[in-house]
Design a protein around this motif. Structure first.
Motif, short mmCIF file in Angstrom:
data_model
loop_
_atom_site.label_atom_id
_atom_site.label_comp_id
_atom_site.label_asym_id
_atom_site.label_seq_id
_atom_site.Cartn_x
_atom_site.Cartn_y
_atom_site.Cartn_z
N MET A 1 1.11 -1.68 0.20
CA MET A 1 0.33 0.13 -0.20
C MET A 1 0.54 0.79 -0.19
SD MET A 1 -2.90 1.32 3.00
CE MET A 1 -4.25 -0.47 2.92
N LYS A 2 0.21 1.76 -0.19
CA LYS A 2 1.08 3.42 -0.72
C LYS A 2 1.17 4.28 0.43
CE LYS A 2 1.28 7.31 -3.78
NZ LYS A 2 1.48 7.93 -5.14
N SER A 3 2.49 5.02 1.00
CA SER A 3 2.67 5.53 2.25
C SER A 3 2.99 6.76 1.74
CB SER A 3 4.06 4.77 2.66
OG SER A 3 4.34 5.42 3.79
N TYR A 4 1.72 8.00 1.88
CA TYR A 4 2.18 10.06 1.71
C TYR A 4 2.64 10.07 3.22
CZ TYR A 4 -1.73 7.86 -1.29
OH TYR A 4 -2.10 7.42 -2.27
N LYS A 5 3.49 10.57 3.52
CA LYS A 5 4.54 10.86 4.24
C LYS A 5 4.51 11.68 4.58
CE LYS A 5 8.43 6.74 3.97
NZ LYS A 5 9.78 6.90 2.99
N ASN A 6 4.31 13.05 3.30
CA ASN A 6 3.82 14.45 3.40
C ASN A 6 2.61 14.87 4.13
OD1 ASN A 6 6.78 14.79 2.86
ND2 ASN A 6 5.99 14.36 0.88
N ALA A 7 1.48 13.23 4.17
CA ALA A 7 -0.22 14.30 4.75
C ALA A 7 0.45 14.49 6.12
CB ALA A 7 -0.69 12.29 4.72
N LYS A 8 -0.97 15.45 5.59
CA LYS A 8 -1.38 16.13 7.55
C LYS A 8 -2.36 16.07 7.59
CE LYS A 8 1.09 20.36 4.45
NZ LYS A 8 0.47 21.47 3.90
N VAL A 9 -2.19 15.43 8.84
CA VAL A 9 -2.92 14.58 9.50
C VAL A 9 -3.44 15.46 10.72
CG1 VAL A 9 -3.57 12.89 10.90
CG2 VAL A 9 -2.38 12.34 9.00
N ASN A 10 -4.95 15.68 10.72
CA ASN A 10 -4.91 16.39 11.92
C ASN A 10 -5.63 15.25 13.26
OD1 ASN A 10 -7.82 17.75 13.98
ND2 ASN A 10 -7.14 19.45 12.60
N PRO A 11 -4.53 15.66 14.57
CA PRO A 11 -4.96 14.54 15.06
C PRO A 11 -6.54 14.04 15.63
CG PRO A 11 -3.41 16.02 16.17
CD PRO A 11 -3.32 16.75 14.59
N LYS A 12 -7.30 15.72 15.79
CA LYS A 12 -8.64 15.36 16.76
C LYS A 12 -9.33 14.60 15.04
CE LYS A 12 -12.22 17.64 19.03
NZ LYS A 12 -12.30 18.68 19.51
N ALA A 13 -8.85 15.11 14.36
CA ALA A 13 -10.05 13.68 13.02
C ALA A 13 -9.02 12.25 13.25
CB ALA A 13 -9.52 14.12 11.93
N GLU A 14 -7.88 12.20 13.36
CA GLU A 14 -7.36 11.23 13.40
C GLU A 14 -8.00 10.29 14.22
OE1 GLU A 14 -3.49 8.53 12.96
OE2 GLU A 14 -3.52 10.21 13.81
N MET A 15 -8.60 11.04 15.80
CA MET A 15 -8.44 9.96 17.02
C MET A 15 -10.24 9.84 17.15
SD MET A 15 -8.41 11.91 21.18
CE MET A 15 -9.69 13.20 20.38
N ARG B 1 -2.53 4.54 7.14
CA ARG B 1 -2.38 4.84 6.34
C ARG B 1 -3.39 5.27 5.38
NH1 ARG B 1 2.44 1.25 2.76
NH2 ARG B 1 3.67 1.03 5.10
N ASN B 2 -4.90 4.76 5.75
CA ASN B 2 -5.94 5.30 4.24
C ASN B 2 -6.16 7.21 5.79
OD1 ASN B 2 -7.69 3.21 2.98
ND2 ASN B 2 -5.99 2.30 4.32
N ILE B 3 -5.81 6.77 6.90
CA ILE B 3 -6.74 8.56 7.44
C ILE B 3 -5.77 9.30 6.47
CG2 ILE B 3 -6.01 9.70 9.19
CD1 ILE B 3 -7.05 7.47 11.23
N GLU B 4 -4.01 9.04 6.81
CA GLU B 4 -3.20 9.87 5.48
C GLU B 4 -3.05 9.95 4.36
OE1 GLU B 4 0.09 8.42 8.71
OE2 GLU B 4 0.14 7.35 6.62
N ALA B 5 -4.13 8.93 3.27
CA ALA B 5 -3.47 8.78 2.08
C ALA B 5 -6.06 9.87 2.22
CB ALA B 5 -4.86 7.11 1.35
#
Length: 214
Positions: free
Chosen positions: A1-15, A38-42
């Motif tokens: 699965m592709k990795s998105y290392k530059n993804a800007k994940v919002n901690p609250k959205a992820e939680m 990884r899907n959250i990053e995507a």
């Protein structure tokens, strides 16, 4: 699965996403946390392209408002689960192909949809999935509508518990794959008209057979 290392994940959205998934599939006991991450990053800025994160509002509404029936089918209908899993896997492999190859596969799928007589009912409103931002009202509305879907079929939670109890470890892994790779499912539902039509038909047939109106 592709990795998105530059993804800007919002901690609250992820939680919030992880919490909702965990609650909805609390009895499954097997979830691929790495795939969920990884899907959250995507789904973020720096993840999939805006085009790949865009879905027709009608389609997204269909998933949210029929979530309980989708979960029951994933747990109880092996053919439904296999087809969803296969389509998600195809989406994941598209990331490994060159852009022109992926475009050809998409074009072929569109041709198949036209040949089968599937006419896309696109609404004017589109939704861009973006876990780089958190919106409390959007989250609460989505959560409440999903919860409401479980009230449309009497005893749905009892049915789900029984279905989970009957699953083998391999079955649970199959369900986990579909759940954990939610962003690839959404992309498939958005861009694969043949899959979307089959999926909606399966859900609507279930509702018809159970006299469910919503």
């Amino acid at each position: 699965m592709k990795s998105y290392k530059n993804a800007k994940v919002n901690p609250k959205a992820e939680m919030s996403a992880v919490k909702l998934i965990s609650v909805l599939f609390s009895n499954l006991s097997i979830l691929d946390t790495e795939a969920v991450r990884r899907n959250i990053e995507a789904s973020c800025e720096g993840g999939m392209s805006i085009s790949d994160r865009t879905i027709d509002k009608n389609k997204l509404d269909f998933i949210v408002d029929n979530f309980a029936f989708i979960e029951i089918l994933l747990l109880g209908d092996v053919n439904f689960r296999i087809n969803v899993r296969r389509c998600i896997f195809t989406e994941i492999t598209l990331d490994e192909k060159k852009p022109d190859e992926a475009a050809k596969i998409r074009a072929k799928n569109d041709e198949d949809a036209v040949a089968a007589g599937f006419v896309a009912e696109e609404s004017a409103e589109k939704v861009v999935i973006n876990f780089s931002k958190y919106n409390d009202s959007v989250y609460n509305d989505t959560r409440d509508r999903i919860i409401k879907s479980f009230s449309l079929k009497a005893g749905s939670e009892i049915v789900i518990n029984r279905l989970v109890s009957a699953l083998s470890i391999d079955d649970k892994i199959g369900v986990s794959f579909c759940v954990s790779n939610f962003m690839y499912f959404l992309r498939a539902f958005s861009k694969n008209a043949v899959f979307a039509e089959w999926f909606k038909t399966a859900v609507n047939n279930f509702k018809r057979d159970n006299n469910i109106l919503n």
